[in-house]
Structure formats: C-alpha cells, structure tokens
Scaffold this active site. Structure first.
Site, PDB file in Angstrom:
ATOM      1  N   GLU A  72      29.122 -12.189 -48.668  1.00 14.80           N
ATOM      2  CA  GLU A  72      29.610 -10.895 -48.798  1.00 14.80           C
ATOM      3  C   GLU A  72      31.229 -10.033 -49.737  1.00 14.80           C
ATOM      4  O   GLU A  72      31.488 -10.520 -48.975  1.00 14.80           O
ATOM      5  CB  GLU A  72      29.100  -9.840 -48.291  1.00 14.80           C
ATOM      6  CG  GLU A  72      28.958  -8.156 -49.022  1.00 14.80           C
ATOM      7  CD  GLU A  72      28.757  -7.468 -47.768  1.00 14.80           C
ATOM      8  OE1 GLU A  72      29.400  -6.437 -48.069  1.00 14.80           O
ATOM      9  OE2 GLU A  72      29.009  -7.862 -46.457  1.00 14.80           O
ATOM     10  N   ASP A 139      43.354  -5.739 -38.153  1.00 16.05           N
ATOM     11  CA  ASP A 139      43.986  -4.551 -38.803  1.00 16.05           C
ATOM     12  C   ASP A 139      45.023  -3.615 -37.855  1.00 16.05           C
ATOM     13  O   ASP A 139      44.578  -3.522 -36.724  1.00 16.05           O
ATOM     14  CB  ASP A 139      43.077  -3.659 -39.305  1.00 16.05           C
ATOM     15  CG  ASP A 139      43.435  -2.822 -40.264  1.00 16.05           C
ATOM     16  OD1 ASP A 139      44.387  -2.561 -40.541  1.00 16.05           O
ATOM     17  OD2 ASP A 139      42.748  -2.207 -40.648  1.00 16.05           O
ATOM     18  N   ASP A 141      48.022  -0.662 -38.542  1.00 12.84           N
ATOM     19  CA  ASP A 141      48.694   0.262 -39.142  1.00 12.84           C
ATOM     20  C   ASP A 141      49.473   1.437 -38.268  1.00 12.84           C
ATOM     21  O   ASP A 141      49.702   1.162 -37.442  1.00 12.84           O
ATOM     22  CB  ASP A 141      46.708   1.203 -39.183  1.00 12.84           C
ATOM     23  CG  ASP A 141      47.419   2.095 -40.719  1.00 12.84           C
ATOM     24  OD1 ASP A 141      48.241   2.424 -40.753  1.00 12.84           O
ATOM     25  OD2 ASP A 141      46.639   2.181 -41.113  1.00 12.84           O
TER      26      ASP A 141
END
Length: 455
Positions: A72, A139, A141
């Site tokens: 995808e 992830d 940040d």
C-alpha cells in the site's frame, strides 16, 4: 503521527512540470510547485523500488512477482486529499504515478494479501483484505522534548537540540541490533523536526501487532511526566540494556545536551532538575553550591559531588541495609535526571500496528522544503538538520550542472541527492540486497533438495 484517514478520489489530479529556464532560481518558489520536476528528475525511484521489492524484482525462479503490487502507498495530494490503498505493478509504474499526481507526501503501508487498489473485488469472496507483513517502525519527534529544550519549541530544530535525536538513534540502533538481533535498520530525517526508523529484516516484517507492541514497550522507558518529574519505567540497575543506555546517555548529556541547552543556566530548568533529588536537605545543599558557579557544566559537577557526598554519609551513618538503600536512592537521582532528559521519547502508536502508515524516505517536507534523507547511525552526532538539502536547492544544482545531468539516466547524481542516495545504499540497501539474494538462493536449494512426491 496518527494513521491517515481514508479518502477515495475518483478524479485524476495531474500537474504538469513547470518550465525550467537554465537560469531559473528555485530557492524561494513554493514547495508544491516544485514537486513535478522533483519527481521527474530527482526522486530516486529505482532505489525505493529495490528496497520495497525485497529481491522480488528480478528473474530469479524463486521470486514472487506479485509481491510489490500488494504494497500500500498513500498519496497526499494538493488540498490535503489523502488517497489510500494505492498499489503499483513495479517501480516504473510507481514512478509514473508520482510524476503524474505529484503528491506532497508519500506514506508507505503494509503488504496486503491482495492488491490494495483491487480490495473491493475481494469483498464477500471469503478471502478478506488483511496485512501480511510490514516493517517495524518507530517515530521520534522533537516536540516531545519541549520540556527539555531551551533553544526553541514545537517545529523548531537546530544543531543545539539535534543531540537529543542523535542520542535516540544511538539507543534504538544498539538495542535493535544487540538485544533483538536485527541488522537491516534505516534511520531517516523526517524533513522537519524528527527521525523515523525502519527495521526491515524479514523477521521484523512478519511480527504480529502484539509482538510489535512488546518491542515498542521494551524501549518505552520514558513514560511521560507527573508533577514535573519524569516517570521512568524501570530502575536503571535492573536490566543490562538500561545500564548500556545510561553509559551512552550520560556522555551525551554532559558533553552536548547540558552545555548546548544551558540547562543549569535556565532558572526553570534548574528547578526542574532539583525536583529529582530525594529530599529538601540535598536540594538546599546543591543550591548553596550553585551560588558560586554559573556554567551548566560546573553546576552539574557540583550536584554530582553533593549527591555522592550525601550517599557516602548515608552508608556510613546508618545500619548497613538501610544506609545502602538510602545511598542507592540518592545516586539513582543522578541517573534519573540523565535519562529523563535524554532517553528516546517514542510515539508508541506508530510502532504497535502493522497497518500504520509512515512517510517514505526521500519525500519533501511541505513546510520546510527539506528532503527526508537517510542518516548514517554511525555519524548521528555529526548530522546537521540545518544543512539538509532542499528541493529548491537541488533543482538549482541540477540547472547549474545541466550538462553533467544530461549525460546519465539519473539526473540526481549531479546534485547533493547523490550523497543521500549513497548513504541509503551504504548504510542499508546494499546489505539488505545481499541478504535477500542469498535468501532466494537458499529457497532454490531447498526446493531442489525436496523429495519428489511418488504417486
């Protein structure tokens, strides 16, 4: 980053490449207007395809020719239109779609049991539509470190706060390799203020959601804050991985983060750090020592000295077991400060689910214009987010080196993109390619050695 909403787009969106005179200056041109020439001339389609095909892009008899087209892709088009469940036959078809649609962002999802764009055809067939594999991703940040940073907040990033990301890269890389045995790990600058990590070993790609969640929890030592003090999951003496992490983080804290952020020169940060000490007596003693010094380094040394002096006194003046426990708690305060300020702060939800989307390497961040370039984990401390190549700068280089760019099939070689691609290959893709090729050869050997069924 939360999973993107599903949006179906029936109309094709097509942006034609802008005219590019030889003397054009793309420095101050809006990012969206530069995506057409970027995808046409600079995006390394072939390298991305080779990665995501995992060896299934050749003529070896054991390849799965349908593997890539079950992957995808999600395109974010102009106007924040999310187009999920895109899939492509091969790298050439992906490249054509990028040039045609010029997405402002590309997100990569799982490999499904059927082609994502044809999922409707399987409804009611009993086959269903479900993810079969997906890289283990993380992830990190910098906004999650806003209570630590004195140099800026929110979208800010600079060379002073980058060591927080470098420390996170080092901790994740060491833990994933040494504790879990993973080898094919890709770190990517997010384009603005963070880092993405892709773990691409076959074993990692086949993990269940429960296993992904467990691995993410293994690294989730930092659990947020309560009354201004970080909640840390485990005692630092309880696990060898935490002892290893502390040894790395202490140096990062003392050599880079403490002085570059001026943590003990900032009044609010001084109070926050003092809160980690176990009682008022030691806090007052440290504050008295601080009256005579001003630099963060000198104040940190004074704090450690006072803590150690008090710990030794506790050991000497109390019953052995009670004194030992009190001294250990006193010394642990120093370790807690280091880890509270430097241990990786993960977005846990990104790692837990196989079907979570994550931005692709070599995207361009729409607000900064910076390219999401790979990072060499061995050189994480030297990486400078302020000098990362931008789409406008790359196109300027391309125009300046038009003759060199015209000589080869890949114009990006005449720009700083070549350095980013070389890092991608040297730190990640080459070793991965070698392993998947060996894996195909092993499958062929096993197939040849399998006994023939007798009828």
């Amino acid at each position: 980053m939360s999973e993107q909403p599903v949006a179906e787009v029936k109309a094709e969106v097509k942006l034609e490449p802008a005219a590019q005179p030889a003397d054009a200056d793309f420095t101050n041109v809006g990012v969206q207007f530069l995506m057409a020439p970027y995808y046409s001339r600079l995006f390394p389609h072939q390298e991305v395809y080779k990665w995501l095909a995992y060896g299934n892009d050749g003529k070896h008899p054991m390849v799965d020719a349908s593997f890539f087209q079950h992957r995808e892709f999600c395109f974010t088009l102009d106007g924040d239109i999310f187009v999920r469940y895109q899939s492509f036959k091969d790298g050439l078809e992906l490249a054509a779609a990028l040039k045609d649609r010029c997405p402002s962002k590309i997100d990569i999802g799982p490999v499904y049991n059927v082609e994502p764009q044809r999922r409707a055809a399987y409804q009611g067939s009993g086959q269903g539509f479900c993810p079969m594999e997906r890289e283990l991703v993380f992830d990190i940040d910098l906004t999650d470190y806003d209570d630590v940073r004195t140099c800026g907040r929110e979208g800010h990033i600079c060379i002073k706060c980058w060591p927080l990301m470098a420390a996170a890269i080092k901790i994740l890389d060491a833990g994933l390799r040494q504790d879990f045995g993973f080898q094919h790990i890709l770190f990517v600058f997010s384009g603005r203020r963070g880092v993405h990590c892709w773990v691409c070993d076959e074993r990692a790609r086949k993990l269940t959601d429960e296993q992904r969640s467990a691995i993410a929890s293994y690294f989730a030592v930092y659990k947020g804050q309560e009354r201004g003090v970080a909640k840390l999951a485990l005692g630092l003496d309880d696990h060898p991985a935490l002892a290893r992490a502390y040894a790395l983080l202490k140096g990062a804290f003392e050599d880079r983060i403490l002085p570059e952020q001026g943590l003990l020169e900032d009044e609010a940060q001084r109070k926050a750090i003092l809160a980690y000490l176990p009682n008022d007596a030691i806090r007052n003693a440290v504050e008295r020592r601080w009256d005579g010094v001003s630099s963060s380094a000198d104040r940190w040394e004074a704090l450690q000295d006072e803590v150690e002096t008090e710990a030794q006194a506790l050991e000497a003046n109390r019953k052995s077991s009670e004194g030992a426990r009190a001294a250990k708690a006193m010394r642990k305060a120093v370790k807690d400060i280091v880890c509270a300020y430097t241990y990786p702060r993960l977005d846990m939800e990104v790692s837990k689910k196989m079907n979570h989307l994550l931005k692709a390497p070599f995207c361009v961040h729409p607000k900064t214009g910076k390219v999401c370039v790979p990072i060499d984990p061995e050189a994480a401390w030297e990486f400078d987010p302020e000098t990362v190549c931008t789409v406008g700068g790359l196109l300027n280089q391309l125009n300046s080196n038009s003759a060199a760019a015209a000589q080869g099939e890949e114009p990006w070689r005449a720009t700083d993109m070549s350095q980013a691609v070389e890092t991608f290959r040297a730190c990640f893709l080459d070793a991965l390619q070698a392993e998947v090729k060996e894996g195909l050869a092993e499958k062929l050997r096993q197939a040849a050695a399998a006994p023939t069924l007798a009828w």
